[in-house]
Enzyme design. Structure first.
Site, PDB file in Angstrom:
ATOM      1  N   GLY A  30      -3.931  21.435  84.274  1.00  0.00           N
ATOM      2  CA  GLY A  30      -4.767  21.013  83.172  1.00  0.00           C
ATOM      3  C   GLY A  30      -5.092  19.538  83.145  1.00  0.00           C
ATOM      4  N   GLU A  31      -4.525  18.757  84.053  1.00  0.00           N
ATOM      5  CA  GLU A  31      -4.794  17.325  84.082  1.00  0.00           C
ATOM      6  C   GLU A  31      -6.248  17.050  84.467  1.00  0.00           C
ATOM      7  OE1 GLU A  31      -3.326  13.718  86.951  1.00  0.00           O
ATOM      8  OE2 GLU A  31      -1.740  14.970  86.069  1.00  0.00           O
ATOM      9  N   GLN A  64      -7.263  12.625  58.712  1.00  0.00           N
ATOM     10  CA  GLN A  64      -5.957  11.978  58.581  1.00  0.00           C
ATOM     11  C   GLN A  64      -6.170  10.464  58.527  1.00  0.00           C
ATOM     12  OE1 GLN A  64      -2.794  13.741  61.114  1.00  0.00           O
ATOM     13  NE2 GLN A  64      -4.374  15.116  61.874  1.00  0.00           N
ATOM     14  N   HIS A  75     -15.794  11.663  57.987  1.00  0.00           N
ATOM     15  CA  HIS A  75     -15.201  12.296  56.808  1.00  0.00           C
ATOM     16  C   HIS A  75     -14.995  11.290  55.687  1.00  0.00           C
ATOM     17  CE1 HIS A  75     -13.060  15.338  54.576  1.00  0.00           C
ATOM     18  NE2 HIS A  75     -12.008  14.562  54.460  1.00  0.00           N
ATOM     19  N   LYS A  81     -11.456  21.025  42.659  1.00  0.00           N
ATOM     20  CA  LYS A  81     -10.538  21.863  43.424  1.00  0.00           C
ATOM     21  C   LYS A  81      -9.209  21.155  43.603  1.00  0.00           C
ATOM     22  CE  LYS A  81     -11.452  20.344  48.178  1.00  0.00           C
ATOM     23  NZ  LYS A  81     -11.936  20.698  49.514  1.00  0.00           N
ATOM     24  N   ARG A 128      -6.011  21.009  46.400  1.00  0.00           N
ATOM     25  CA  ARG A 128      -5.507  21.412  47.718  1.00  0.00           C
ATOM     26  C   ARG A 128      -4.010  21.628  47.623  1.00  0.00           C
ATOM     27  NH1 ARG A 128      -7.624  21.541  52.604  1.00  0.00           N
ATOM     28  NH2 ARG A 128      -9.497  20.415  51.962  1.00  0.00           N
ATOM     29  N   ASP A 167     -21.258  19.913  52.206  1.00  0.00           N
ATOM     30  CA  ASP A 167     -19.992  19.362  52.686  1.00  0.00           C
ATOM     31  C   ASP A 167     -20.219  18.734  54.050  1.00  0.00           C
ATOM     32  OD1 ASP A 167     -17.334  18.695  52.527  1.00  0.00           O
ATOM     33  OD2 ASP A 167     -16.609  20.746  52.247  1.00  0.00           O
ATOM     34  N   ASP A 169     -14.337  24.004  58.149  1.00  0.00           N
ATOM     35  CA  ASP A 169     -13.251  24.275  59.093  1.00  0.00           C
ATOM     36  C   ASP A 169     -12.867  25.752  59.029  1.00  0.00           C
ATOM     37  OD1 ASP A 169     -11.103  24.229  60.788  1.00  0.00           O
ATOM     38  OD2 ASP A 169     -10.061  22.594  59.815  1.00  0.00           O
ATOM     39  N   GLY A 193     -12.349  28.407  53.986  1.00  0.00           N
ATOM     40  CA  GLY A 193     -11.683  28.874  52.779  1.00  0.00           C
ATOM     41  C   GLY A 193     -12.251  28.220  51.529  1.00  0.00           C
TER      42      GLY A 193
END
Length: 368
Positions: free
Chosen positions: A94-95, A153, A186, A248, A250, A274, A278, A281
């Site tokens: 996989g390299e 993140q 984001h 909402k 989370r 949005d 992802d 939901g």
């Protein structure tokens, strides 16, 4: 481990049963164009543009990784330039091995590569390509990242967690990127994580144009959370329609609980806006909440169709009328088979931005 001791595979196609020498020889013939066969074919093509002076500019080149070759080819077609040739291979473990097949000394290079699924593979591939360009003495390296993975993140929202979007920014700069071009980050403040110039584009002009042409009756734009209000307000202002917000909560990663609808949606056509879809939901729950509050129909649009896990099945079985997304991320075959999902191209938007950056003209005109 040396390359000669490994089975070399051209990405994304493979040389099954071939010897290392034969596989490496076959791979030398592969170019970025060869990779496009595995890319999505459902995207609405970008508007054609007559070849510009860039087609004669030997100090300007565009290259692509394997993440979204189809988009890179659309951008090149829009600008009237060829896509740069590369050799992209993988060892049997996989390299990744990458080699430029063109001279880039002193060239203004644009490298197109979203860090979409598989995120880590495409991120490492991007870093390797940047390093190869830097070592080949490219004049300037601009990373064009239509979808910036790890963008969610961007802060410490819990104890002892990493701020991974800052880490990825540091990796790109350390690898040798001189400039970055993104679509719908984001969080806009991620631009501050980079110590290089950043251009932040929005897919809104493409999406707004589509819904303006639809001319939906009694339309209300809906933000699925408080964090997206600014984005939704801009959208609503462009369409000259009211705005509503869904409050909402989370409860865990990829798990949300819809609480309250703020605004009048009864008897109205709702458009959920949005940046990322992802697992879908939140999207499906928001649509259900709006319909429970009396909305007549619910449409949705998003810049980035991540569509992981059960997302495609959820959208297929939902009460959504249509989900409109851009081609920053190529759709899977399962997503392409869902008639509710429509793809719009941002190739023209990226092409104009790339041309402006190279010609040292303003990019801000693309924001409206």
């Amino acid at each position: 481990m040396s390359k000669q001791d490994s089975t070399v595979v051209s990405s994304p196609s493979s040389s099954n049963g071939a010897s290392p020498a034969q596989a490496e020889g076959d791979a030398a013939k592969s170019t970025a164009a060869d990779l496009s066969a595995a890319a999505s074919s459902s995207t609405k093509a970008a508007p054609a543009k007559k070849p510009s002076r860039l087609s004669e500019d030997r100090r300007f080149k565009i290259f692509s990784g394997s993440a979204n070759v189809a988009l890179a080819e659309e951008v090149c077609e829009f600008l009237g330039v060829p896509l740069g040739q590369v050799r992209l291979q993988q060892f049997s473990d996989g390299e990744t091995h990458f080699q430029l097949l063109e001279n880039v000394r002193g060239v203004d290079v644009f490298l197109v590569q979203p860090t979409s699924f598989p995120v880590d593979k495409h991120l490492v591939e991007l870093l390797i390509m940047i390093d190869a360009l830097r070592r080949a003495s490219a004049g300037r390296i601009t990373v064009v990242v239509p979808y910036y993975g790890y963008a969610r993140q961007d802060r410490k929202d819990r104890p002892r967690v990493a701020i991974t979007s800052k880490l990825v920014a540091d990796l790109l700069v350390t690898a040798g990127a001189n400039r970055a071009l993104f679509v719908d980050l984001h969080a806009a403040q991620i631009q501050g994580f980079f110590n290089i110039p950043v251009d932040h584009l929005f897919a809104s002009p493409v999406l707004v144009g589509y819904f303006r042409d639809l001319n939906l009756p009694n339309l209300t734009v809906v933000s699925p959370d408080a964090g997206g209000v600014e984005r939704a307000r801009f959208f609503a202002k462009k369409l000259e329609v009211p705005l509503a917000i869904v409050d909402k909560r989370r409860t865990d990663i990829n798990v949300t609980e819809v609480m309250n609808v703020i605004g009048d949606v009864k008897g109205r056509t709702c458009l959920i806006l949005d940046d990322i879809v992802d697992t879908a939901g939140t999207l499906v729950k928001t649509a259900e909440a709006l319909l429970d509050q009396g909305a007549s129909e619910v449409y949705a649009c998003a810049s980035h169709a991540v569509l992981s896990g059960p997302a495609v099945e959820r959208i297929k079985n939902s009460r959504l009328k249509e989900l409109v997304v851009s081609n920053t991320i190529p759709l899977t075959e399962a997503a392409q088979a869902v008639s509710k999902i429509k793809v719009l191209s941002v190739a023209g938007l990226l092409g104009r931005a790339i041309e402006s950056i190279h010609m040292e003209t303003s990019v801000s005109t693309l924001f409206s």
